[in-house]
Design a protein around this motif. Sequence first.
Motif, PDB file in Angstrom:
ATOM      1  N   ARG A 251       0.850  -1.199   0.000  1.00 25.82           N
ATOM      2  CA  ARG A 251       0.000   0.000   0.000  1.00 25.82           C
ATOM      3  C   ARG A 251       0.883   1.247   0.000  1.00 25.82           C
ATOM      4  NH1 ARG A 251      -5.228  -1.329   0.720  1.00 25.82           N
ATOM      5  NH2 ARG A 251      -5.675  -3.401   1.587  1.00 25.82           N
ATOM      6  N   LEU A 252       0.496   2.200  -0.843  1.00 26.95           N
ATOM      7  CA  LEU A 252       1.343   3.362  -1.094  1.00 26.95           C
ATOM      8  C   LEU A 252       1.458   4.285   0.114  1.00 26.95           C
ATOM      9  CD1 LEU A 252       3.015   4.914  -3.218  1.00 26.95           C
ATOM     10  CD2 LEU A 252       0.891   6.016  -3.954  1.00 26.95           C
ATOM     11  N   ASP A 253       0.390   4.484   0.835  1.00 27.54           N
ATOM     12  CA  ASP A 253       0.380   5.516   1.875  1.00 27.54           C
ATOM     13  C   ASP A 253       0.144   4.976   3.277  1.00 27.54           C
ATOM     14  OD1 ASP A 253       0.882   7.941   0.343  1.00 27.54           O
ATOM     15  OD2 ASP A 253      -1.023   7.522  -0.636  1.00 27.54           O
ATOM     16  N   GLU A 254       0.561   3.744   3.505  1.00 31.73           N
ATOM     17  CA  GLU A 254       0.545   3.184   4.847  1.00 31.73           C
ATOM     18  C   GLU A 254       1.982   2.931   5.295  1.00 31.73           C
ATOM     19  OE1 GLU A 254      -1.841  -0.299   5.093  1.00 31.73           O
ATOM     20  OE2 GLU A 254      -3.723   0.736   4.615  1.00 31.73           O
ATOM     21  N   GLY A 255       2.183   2.876   6.611  1.00 24.92           N
ATOM     22  CA  GLY A 255       3.508   2.553   7.121  1.00 24.92           C
ATOM     23  C   GLY A 255       3.977   1.225   6.551  1.00 24.92           C
ATOM     24  N   VAL A 256       5.213   1.162   6.100  1.00 24.56           N
ATOM     25  CA  VAL A 256       5.690  -0.042   5.426  1.00 24.56           C
ATOM     26  C   VAL A 256       5.961  -1.153   6.430  1.00 24.56           C
ATOM     27  CG1 VAL A 256       6.645   1.220   3.469  1.00 24.56           C
ATOM     28  CG2 VAL A 256       8.075   0.809   5.468  1.00 24.56           C
ATOM     29  N   PRO A 257       5.807  -2.421   6.003  1.00 26.50           N
ATOM     30  CA  PRO A 257       5.935  -3.560   6.929  1.00 26.50           C
ATOM     31  C   PRO A 257       7.380  -3.963   7.216  1.00 26.50           C
ATOM     32  CG  PRO A 257       5.331  -4.348   4.752  1.00 26.50           C
ATOM     33  CD  PRO A 257       5.313  -2.841   4.676  1.00 26.50           C
ATOM     34  N   VAL A 258       8.134  -3.066   7.842  1.00 27.05           N
ATOM     35  CA  VAL A 258       9.463  -3.405   8.347  1.00 27.05           C
ATOM     36  C   VAL A 258       9.289  -3.687   9.842  1.00 27.05           C
ATOM     37  CG1 VAL A 258      11.795  -2.560   8.794  1.00 27.05           C
ATOM     38  CG2 VAL A 258      10.649  -1.982   6.637  1.00 27.05           C
ATOM     39  N   PRO A 259       9.478  -4.935  10.275  1.00 27.61           N
ATOM     40  CA  PRO A 259       9.169  -5.294  11.671  1.00 27.61           C
ATOM     41  C   PRO A 259       9.808  -4.381  12.708  1.00 27.61           C
ATOM     42  CG  PRO A 259       9.582  -7.272  10.381  1.00 27.61           C
ATOM     43  CD  PRO A 259       9.909  -6.109   9.490  1.00 27.61           C
ATOM     44  N   ALA A 260      11.065  -4.010  12.526  1.00 24.09           N
ATOM     45  CA  ALA A 260      11.742  -3.180  13.529  1.00 24.09           C
ATOM     46  C   ALA A 260      11.107  -1.808  13.660  1.00 24.09           C
ATOM     47  CB  ALA A 260      13.223  -3.037  13.168  1.00 24.09           C
ATOM     48  N   TRP A 261      10.498  -1.326  12.597  1.00 19.61           N
ATOM     49  CA  TRP A 261       9.882   0.001  12.630  1.00 19.61           C
ATOM     50  C   TRP A 261       8.481  -0.040  13.246  1.00 19.61           C
ATOM     51  CZ3 TRP A 261      10.977   2.015   6.946  1.00 19.61           C
ATOM     52  CH2 TRP A 261      12.372   2.066   6.747  1.00 19.61           C
ATOM     53  N   ARG A 262       7.922  -1.240  13.412  1.00 18.21           N
ATOM     54  CA  ARG A 262       6.568  -1.362  13.943  1.00 18.21           C
ATOM     55  C   ARG A 262       6.535  -1.435  15.466  1.00 18.21           C
ATOM     56  NH1 ARG A 262       2.427  -2.576  10.376  1.00 18.21           N
ATOM     57  NH2 ARG A 262       2.951  -1.687   8.341  1.00 18.21           N
ATOM     58  N   ARG A 263       7.687  -1.382  16.081  1.00 18.18           N
ATOM     59  CA  ARG A 263       7.712  -1.416  17.544  1.00 18.18           C
ATOM     60  C   ARG A 263       7.112  -0.128  18.096  1.00 18.18           C
ATOM     61  NH1 ARG A 263      13.994  -3.229  17.397  1.00 18.18           N
ATOM     62  NH2 ARG A 263      13.674  -5.417  16.790  1.00 18.18           N
ATOM     63  N   PRO A 264       6.394  -0.214  19.213  1.00 18.03           N
ATOM     64  CA  PRO A 264       5.770   0.980  19.779  1.00 18.03           C
ATOM     65  C   PRO A 264       6.791   2.084  20.043  1.00 18.03           C
ATOM     66  CG  PRO A 264       4.930  -0.986  20.855  1.00 18.03           C
ATOM     67  CD  PRO A 264       6.059  -1.438  19.975  1.00 18.03           C
ATOM     68  N   GLY A 265       6.471   3.278  19.585  1.00 17.43           N
ATOM     69  CA  GLY A 265       7.322   4.426  19.840  1.00 17.43           C
ATOM     70  C   GLY A 265       8.395   4.672  18.804  1.00 17.43           C
ATOM     71  N   ASP A 266       8.557   3.760  17.835  1.00 13.15           N
ATOM     72  CA  ASP A 266       9.586   3.967  16.808  1.00 13.15           C
ATOM     73  C   ASP A 266       9.048   4.928  15.753  1.00 13.15           C
ATOM     74  OD1 ASP A 266      11.446   3.801  14.664  1.00 13.15           O
ATOM     75  OD2 ASP A 266      12.059   1.805  15.321  1.00 13.15           O
ATOM     76  N   PRO A 267       9.630   6.126  15.613  1.00 14.37           N
ATOM     77  CA  PRO A 267       9.098   7.112  14.663  1.00 14.37           C
ATOM     78  C   PRO A 267       9.242   6.698  13.202  1.00 14.37           C
ATOM     79  CG  PRO A 267      11.195   7.857  15.549  1.00 14.37           C
ATOM     80  CD  PRO A 267      10.827   6.624  16.318  1.00 14.37           C
ATOM     81  N   ARG A 268      10.069   5.694  12.929  1.00 20.99           N
ATOM     82  CA  ARG A 268      10.215   5.229  11.558  1.00 20.99           C
ATOM     83  C   ARG A 268       8.964   4.506  11.066  1.00 20.99           C
ATOM     84  NH1 ARG A 268      15.819   2.100  12.409  1.00 20.99           N
ATOM     85  NH2 ARG A 268      14.487   1.304  14.092  1.00 20.99           N
ATOM     86  N   GLY A 269       8.079   4.193  11.986  1.00 19.25           N
ATOM     87  CA  GLY A 269       6.808   3.572  11.604  1.00 19.25           C
ATOM     88  C   GLY A 269       5.931   4.472  10.761  1.00 19.25           C
TER      89      GLY A 269
END
Length: 374
Positions: A116-134
């Motif tokens: 999906r173009l405009d959703e946070g990308v599925p990189v597991p490390a970025w999906r951790r709570p509080g990670d701004p890369r999400g």
Amino acid sequence: MVSRLLPLIAPALLLPALAGCGSTNSAPPPVAPEALAAVAERPGADRETVARAIDALFTDKAIGETRAVVIMRGGRIVAERYAPGFGEDTRFISWSMAKSVTAVMIGQLVSDGRLRLDEGVPVPAWRRPGDPRGEITLRHLLQMRSGLRHTEAGSPVYASDEVRMLFLDGRDDMAAYAQAQPLEAVPGRKFEYSTASTVILASLAARALSEAEDPASRRRAVAEYLRARLLDPVGMASAVPEFDAAGTLIGGSMIHATARDWARFGEFLRNKGSVKGAQLVPRGWIEFMTRPSARNPGYGAQVWLNREQADGRQVLFPGRAPASTFACVGHLGQYVIVSPEQRLTVVRLGHTRNEARPALAARLGDLVALFPEA
């Protein structure tokens, strides 16, 4: 005696100078036979002028070494020339032209509903709570505005992230290296060209296509998808993509193909993702790739546009070709230039150092400007 002869001698002495004064309008020297032979009888512009412009790409030492030129107009090859030692079967490395291939593959995966173009990308490390890369989206990565601390072409060169990722400590798992970098800007706010961003895109493609994590499965899934959905239908039979040890496509820099096949890819983009009536990727995706991005009017989504860059530089030649002109551009002067309004694709492959790139772009602008808008 001398004084009496001077009026007779002076006019004779002036004749060579007077003859030279009238030589400024003399015709240019004939075009070299090999230069003329490289151009079709009716290329869509004056044949001799096109031959001279191509010849300049091969003979002007100020722009480095040109190894191949292919021009297609209206879907047919109208000029083709190679330097000694290179030919129509030579595979040339893409360098950053590969980014545009990766972008098309991502568009196909978006069309398939796998990304999906405009959703946070599925990189597991970025999906951790509080990670701004999400907050980083596909759109951010495609338009080079992820906000990640990726330093391209830094000094010293061995400290640059693309060099470390490709050849030093990141080379075995390039996506892991690229994804591990912290933010230096809010996602979406800053344009920063980054080969590492495209490697993240290639890793996302592998994740979308294979549930397995082993390198062989990742490599096979992407290679088969890329071959079946893009390379074979476009006619890029010569194309050879490279993968790292983790099975990730080196999608920012390492796809090899002949000059003719790079021209075929340019024609595919010119026709907005269509080949012989088959729409391989939605037209809207190619329009998205070639539309100015939010933080740099001279860049779209993994392609360069014929507009001034946000920092004032000129990668192409604004004002000398239609504003709709765009290009896949690679390290050391690799170009696939596409001008839809001129029905034109120009491929130049070779070896040109950074300091000579403006002169090379000017020569390419001279060539493109010879062809009228259709």
